[in-house]
Scaffold this active site. Structure first.
Site, PDB file in Angstrom:
ATOM      1  N   HIS A   3       0.857  -1.126   0.063  1.00  0.00           N
ATOM      2  CA  HIS A   3      -0.052  -0.033  -0.054  1.00  0.00           C
ATOM      3  C   HIS A   3       0.641   1.365   0.015  1.00  0.00           C
ATOM      4  O   HIS A   3       0.486   2.163   0.567  1.00  0.00           O
ATOM      5  CB  HIS A   3      -0.964   0.136   1.334  1.00  0.00           C
ATOM      6  CG  HIS A   3      -1.744  -1.155   1.366  1.00  0.00           C
ATOM      7  ND1 HIS A   3      -3.074  -1.292   0.451  1.00  0.00           N
ATOM      8  CD2 HIS A   3      -1.753  -2.537   1.869  1.00  0.00           C
ATOM      9  CE1 HIS A   3      -3.528  -2.081   0.775  1.00  0.00           C
ATOM     10  NE2 HIS A   3      -3.035  -3.084   1.484  1.00  0.00           N
ATOM     11  N   ASN A  76     -11.132  -3.179   0.602  1.00  0.00           N
ATOM     12  CA  ASN A  76     -10.590  -3.404  -0.402  1.00  0.00           C
ATOM     13  C   ASN A  76     -11.634  -3.149  -1.524  1.00  0.00           C
ATOM     14  O   ASN A  76     -12.771  -2.975  -1.310  1.00  0.00           O
ATOM     15  CB  ASN A  76     -10.142  -4.793  -0.530  1.00  0.00           C
ATOM     16  CG  ASN A  76      -8.763  -4.983   0.109  1.00  0.00           C
ATOM     17  OD1 ASN A  76      -8.068  -3.972   0.328  1.00  0.00           O
ATOM     18  ND2 ASN A  76      -8.522  -6.158   0.303  1.00  0.00           N
ATOM     19  N   TYR A 286      -2.097  -4.286  12.179  1.00  0.00           N
ATOM     20  CA  TYR A 286      -2.016  -2.879  11.675  1.00  0.00           C
ATOM     21  C   TYR A 286      -1.309  -1.902  12.584  1.00  0.00           C
ATOM     22  O   TYR A 286      -0.690  -1.188  12.167  1.00  0.00           O
ATOM     23  CB  TYR A 286      -3.425  -2.524  11.137  1.00  0.00           C
ATOM     24  CG  TYR A 286      -3.832  -3.156   9.669  1.00  0.00           C
ATOM     25  CD1 TYR A 286      -3.604  -4.337   9.680  1.00  0.00           C
ATOM     26  CD2 TYR A 286      -4.116  -2.195   8.781  1.00  0.00           C
ATOM     27  CE1 TYR A 286      -3.892  -4.862   8.357  1.00  0.00           C
ATOM     28  CE2 TYR A 286      -4.644  -2.882   7.503  1.00  0.00           C
ATOM     29  CZ  TYR A 286      -4.445  -4.049   7.347  1.00  0.00           C
ATOM     30  OH  TYR A 286      -4.621  -4.582   6.188  1.00  0.00           O
TER      31      TYR A 286
END
Length: 412
Positions: A3, A76, A286
């Site tokens: 990303h 997504n 994350y």
């Protein structure tokens, strides 16, 4: 690093329909209620200087600056994922990156991983179909992929799948156009979104959920905690919640977008997780990635800082702490010297009881069940007359693959 390259913008979310029977999350309660948001939309595999119009999944994260703290969507643009066991995450990501010897993306690595982990075939059919290359970030759809929960203070809850649908319609690129733009206009998507907002042509999306009642879970045709499956819309129609609008470009890209951090674990009361193994892993991974990338106090950075006071006295110290560090308060909650109001909400659905053995998916391969939804999707592609385009998208990735591996791909 995944990303790495992204576009970003600010805007708002407005509630359009009453969903008080599902949740009492304040940012979803009350028709007309608006909440400021910030979003980041990225490719996954490419580096920061890579072209926008490559065939890849798009990650779409949205931060809601609610009156109860920050809530993050980490979506997504495909409705399913390539794996169901999070232990495979490092291998899957690396197979989509550059080969350690040649330092270029490697089709053999890509297909070697996927023929040996065929539970991802549904996501592959999505990726090499029309959804694989969006024409514009203003025209992508967004999916929560995992199952989440919406809850109420009385302990009631439902399972949900999140969906974002562009009001301007979904639009995609054919492979030939995408390749041309990758060479002539590598920042095509980022420029397109930026220019549209600057010209007051604000992109909008509608937020929906598919709702599953807890009592219906055992009768479902698929495991709702397995993110390689979708829920049939005929049985679980979309229910509208509100509208997302992007209205402002960042003032400084590095400060506003590059330093932004998101996590599925950033949730406010009224929204919760489920037993999806991949979701559970992401909720831990994350924040760890953000601490590594931005430092221990990344949540003090402008894009990540809540717009209201949030009390987490066990999250303190570390380099570059600038907010008073909770002064002399104890570094835990529950102290008589610092009384807190505690809600009576069930923070996790009581429906989910563990029975039998702990299950790991990595030990087993794909089953016939894993091919049912991809087969249905393939028949839809054939019916639309797009089967030839689908094969044109896949075949170039097999030119430099060994004949034995190529045969395995065909067999899959």
């Amino acid at each position: 690093m995944v990303h790495a390259k992204a576009a970003g913008a600010f805007g708002s979310f407005e509630v359009l329909d009453d969903v008080s029977d599902l949740t009492d999350a304040k940012f979803l309660s009350g028709i007309g209620k608006t909440t400021p948001i910030m979003t980041r939309i990225s490719t996954v595999a490419g580096e920061k200087g890579s072209p926008d119009t490559v065939r890849d999944v798009r990650g779409w994260s949205i931060k809601f600056y609610t009156e109860e703290g920050n809530h993050d969507f980490v979506f997504n643009d495909l409705p399913v994922f390539f794996l169901r066991d999070p232990i495979k995450f490092p291998s899957m990501n690396r197979s989509h990156k550059k080969h350690p010897r040649t330092n270029v993306p490697d089709n053999t690595m890509f297909w070697d991983y996927h023929v040996n982990n065929q539970e991802g075939i549904h996501a592959l059919v999505q990726l090499f179909g029309q959804r694989g290359i969006p024409a514009s970030l203003r025209h992508i759809s967004g999916y929560g992929v995992h199952t989440y929960t919406l809850t109420r203070a009385d302990g009631s809850f439902v399972y949900v799948k999140w969906h974002l649908k562009p009001e301007g319609g979904s639009k995609t690129l054919d492979a030939e156009t995408a390749i041309r733009l990758a060479g002539t206009e590598p920042d095509y998507h980022i420029k397109d979104l930026y220019r549209a907002i600057e010209q007051n042509d604000y992109p909008t999306w509608l937020l929906y959920v598919q709702v599953v009642r807890p009592e219906d879970v055992d009768q479902l045709p698929v495991d709702i905690f397995d993110n390689t499956f979708t829920l049939p819309h005929a049985d679980f129609p979309l229910r509208r919640i509100g509208r997302l609008t992007l209205t402002r470009n960042p003032d400084n890209y590095f400060q506003d977008i590059e330093q932004a951090a998101f996590s599925p674990s950033n949730m406010v009361p009224g929204v919760g997780p489920s037993a999806d193994m991949v979701l559970q892993a992401r909720m831990f991974a994350y924040p760890d990635a953000a601490r590594y990338r931005l430092g221990a106090n990344y949540q003090q950075l402008p894009s990540n800082r809540a717009r209201v006071k949030v009390y987490n006295p066990y999250e303190r110290d570390g380099r570059a702490r600038t907010d008073g560090n909770y002064g002399g308060d104890p570094d835990y909650v529950g102290s008589e010297s610092k009384l807190l109001r505690v809600g009576k909400r069930h923070t996790f659905p009581t429906h989910e009881h563990w029975n039998g053995r702990v299950q790991i998916y990595s030990a087993g391969g794909a089953t016939e069940k894993d091919y049912e939804q991809p087969r249905i999707l393939w028949h839809m592609i054939e019916k639309e007359g797009s089967a030839g385009d689908f094969m044109d998208n896949i075949c170039p990735t097999l030119l430099d693959v060994s004949p034995p591996l190529r045969s395995q791909v065909y067999g899959m």
